[in-house]
Scaffold this active site. Sequence first.
Site, PDB file in Angstrom:
ATOM      1  N   HIS A  46     -45.525  23.143 -57.400  1.00 31.84           N
ATOM      2  CA  HIS A  46     -45.670  22.266 -56.957  1.00 31.84           C
ATOM      3  C   HIS A  46     -45.749  21.436 -55.390  1.00 31.84           C
ATOM      4  CE1 HIS A  46     -42.222  21.859 -60.866  1.00 31.84           C
ATOM      5  NE2 HIS A  46     -43.248  21.190 -61.038  1.00 31.84           N
ATOM      6  N   GLU A  54     -47.607  20.041 -70.575  1.00 34.61           N
ATOM      7  CA  GLU A  54     -46.814  20.582 -70.810  1.00 34.61           C
ATOM      8  C   GLU A  54     -46.145  20.250 -71.460  1.00 34.61           C
ATOM      9  OE1 GLU A  54     -45.173  23.195 -67.986  1.00 34.61           O
ATOM     10  OE2 GLU A  54     -43.166  22.592 -68.569  1.00 34.61           O
ATOM     11  N   ASP A 109     -33.352  26.753 -68.791  1.00 35.42           N
ATOM     12  CA  ASP A 109     -34.298  27.434 -68.749  1.00 35.42           C
ATOM     13  C   ASP A 109     -33.727  28.437 -68.069  1.00 35.42           C
ATOM     14  OD1 ASP A 109     -36.335  25.664 -68.148  1.00 35.42           O
ATOM     15  OD2 ASP A 109     -35.559  24.456 -66.187  1.00 35.42           O
ATOM     16  N   GLU A 148     -44.294  25.414 -72.735  1.00 35.40           N
ATOM     17  CA  GLU A 148     -43.046  26.493 -72.259  1.00 35.40           C
ATOM     18  C   GLU A 148     -41.534  26.875 -73.751  1.00 35.40           C
ATOM     19  OE1 GLU A 148     -41.585  25.220 -69.123  1.00 35.40           O
ATOM     20  OE2 GLU A 148     -38.758  25.217 -69.416  1.00 35.40           O
ATOM     21  N   HIS A 199     -39.138  24.255 -73.777  1.00 36.41           N
ATOM     22  CA  HIS A 199     -39.229  23.065 -74.861  1.00 36.41           C
ATOM     23  C   HIS A 199     -39.358  22.735 -75.871  1.00 36.41           C
ATOM     24  CE1 HIS A 199     -40.965  21.990 -70.471  1.00 36.41           C
ATOM     25  NE2 HIS A 199     -39.763  22.210 -70.040  1.00 36.41           N
ATOM     26  N   ASP A 201     -45.282  29.303 -70.224  1.00 27.29           N
ATOM     27  CA  ASP A 201     -44.183  29.239 -69.574  1.00 27.29           C
ATOM     28  C   ASP A 201     -42.315  29.655 -69.932  1.00 27.29           C
ATOM     29  OD1 ASP A 201     -45.089  27.926 -67.116  1.00 27.29           O
ATOM     30  OD2 ASP A 201     -44.005  26.023 -67.134  1.00 27.29           O
ATOM     31  N   ASP A 208     -32.173  21.455 -71.531  1.00 30.11           N
ATOM     32  CA  ASP A 208     -33.408  22.857 -70.698  1.00 30.11           C
ATOM     33  C   ASP A 208     -32.817  23.294 -69.341  1.00 30.11           C
ATOM     34  OD1 ASP A 208     -35.805  23.868 -70.165  1.00 30.11           O
ATOM     35  OD2 ASP A 208     -36.344  22.784 -69.015  1.00 30.11           O
ATOM     36  N   ASP A 218     -43.154  21.658 -53.421  1.00 27.31           N
ATOM     37  CA  ASP A 218     -42.102  23.074 -53.284  1.00 27.31           C
ATOM     38  C   ASP A 218     -42.499  23.595 -51.541  1.00 27.31           C
ATOM     39  OD1 ASP A 218     -41.342  22.299 -56.186  1.00 27.31           O
ATOM     40  OD2 ASP A 218     -42.955  23.464 -56.259  1.00 27.31           O
TER      41      ASP A 218
END
Length: 445
Positions: free
Chosen positions: A108, A239, A316, A275, A278, A303, A314, A111
């Site tokens: 991003h 996404e 992750d 993802e 998700h 993802d 989420d 980031d």
Amino acid sequence: MSTPFIGNQAYFPGIDAIPFEGRGSDNPLAFKVYDAGKRIGDRTMAEHLRFAVCYWHSFCGNGSDPFGPGTRAYPWDAVGGGLAGAEAKLDAAFEFFTKLGVPYWCFHDIDLAPDADDIATYERNLKHMVGLAKARQEATGMKLLWGTANLFSHPRYMNGASTNPDFAVVARAAVQVKNALDATVELGGANYVFWGGREGYASLHNTDMKRELAHMARFLTMARDYGRSIGFEGNFLIEPKPMEPMKHQYDFDSATCTGFLREHGLDGDFKLNIEANHATLSGHSFEHDLQVAADAGLLGSIDANRGNPQNGWDTDQFPSDLYDTVGAMMVVLRQGGLAPGGLNFDAKVRRESTDPADLFMAHIGGMDAFARGLEVAHALLADSPWEGWRRERYASFDAGEGKAFADGALDLAALRDLAEKAGEPTQRSGRQEQYENLVNQYLQR
Ligand code: XLS
Ligand code: NI
Ligand code: NI
């Protein structure tokens, strides 16, 4: 074995390039299955899997959660904030990418570069960091899978970015998307992602959903037109995610996004970035949302991560479930591959995993899990009876009256008459267990 690092210092001392050692190895810092150059069918593992490391979780995350602060202090964090901190992080990231041996990365805007409310400062920071990232890409051969803009962290986006009820915020979001597109083009990015982090609502009481969705489509159309005008030839990706942070997010799942893209004439330029976690949040399996996207011709990229069956959020986590990776790779192989998309580890180590080595082990495990998924899915499709069984299940539509039905050559009354002539259909087993056993049999080979 040693890999040169790019930058001022080594941030992962004592860890060299991760070797492939095979299934007999107990070395936690070696691949057991992922062997980049190994051929599976018509491509190498590296060409099939197109792995990417994400910048945000791996180099910006520190383990903070709603109940406590970060638990990790990585060596590059000691440099502090501002541009100096961003440069240290970039050095650490490229050292990590090259030692791990992945071909792609994703980021991003904020980031990579320090954010700033002052637009000129934000743009100057991003341009500076993109220049450095470009030099490191050239030095290492690393490539950008996708870029994106973070339109969800800053408090100004609390009511949404392109769907914000205030035009001033919508316009402010364009600053970041324009700059993130410029950065993606400058870095030769293969795709550009929109994750609609706060595009949705917390309450319908105060929300004009129809109007917000029209604004989102307008905004995406403008981004598409701008991207094409500066020479971006890759895919734009949406996404899907059903909730979190909003109660209801507009990009709910593959089916919802497919309808939205088609309604607004965006399906020629946009595809989906699916993802795993998700998909499960939306009440589907990972495999299901991949299949829906693939069937629509819209599966663009993945993802890779996983959720936790006990938690409704989420999480992750890094992918480790081989049934999941086999299922995902079946969809990918059936559609002929993922390129120009890839498998991006949008995943984070647990809050309790505090060593830099954990970051390597997490990615190694995820890469091995997908490499095994690839091997097994390929074997199931190429060598096992699987595809034959599936074809046979639908064989009554391949010829004769079944084919006439599928081709639209029969009407409902004719169908009724055929049924009367044929009599009660013979019962035919679905044989789910037979398929499940085949997956286990091939996993154990
Ligand atoms: C968050 C999303 C995010 C996108 C990029 O849940 O997965 O990380 O991939 O904005
Ligand atoms: Ni996510
Ligand atoms: Ni993601």
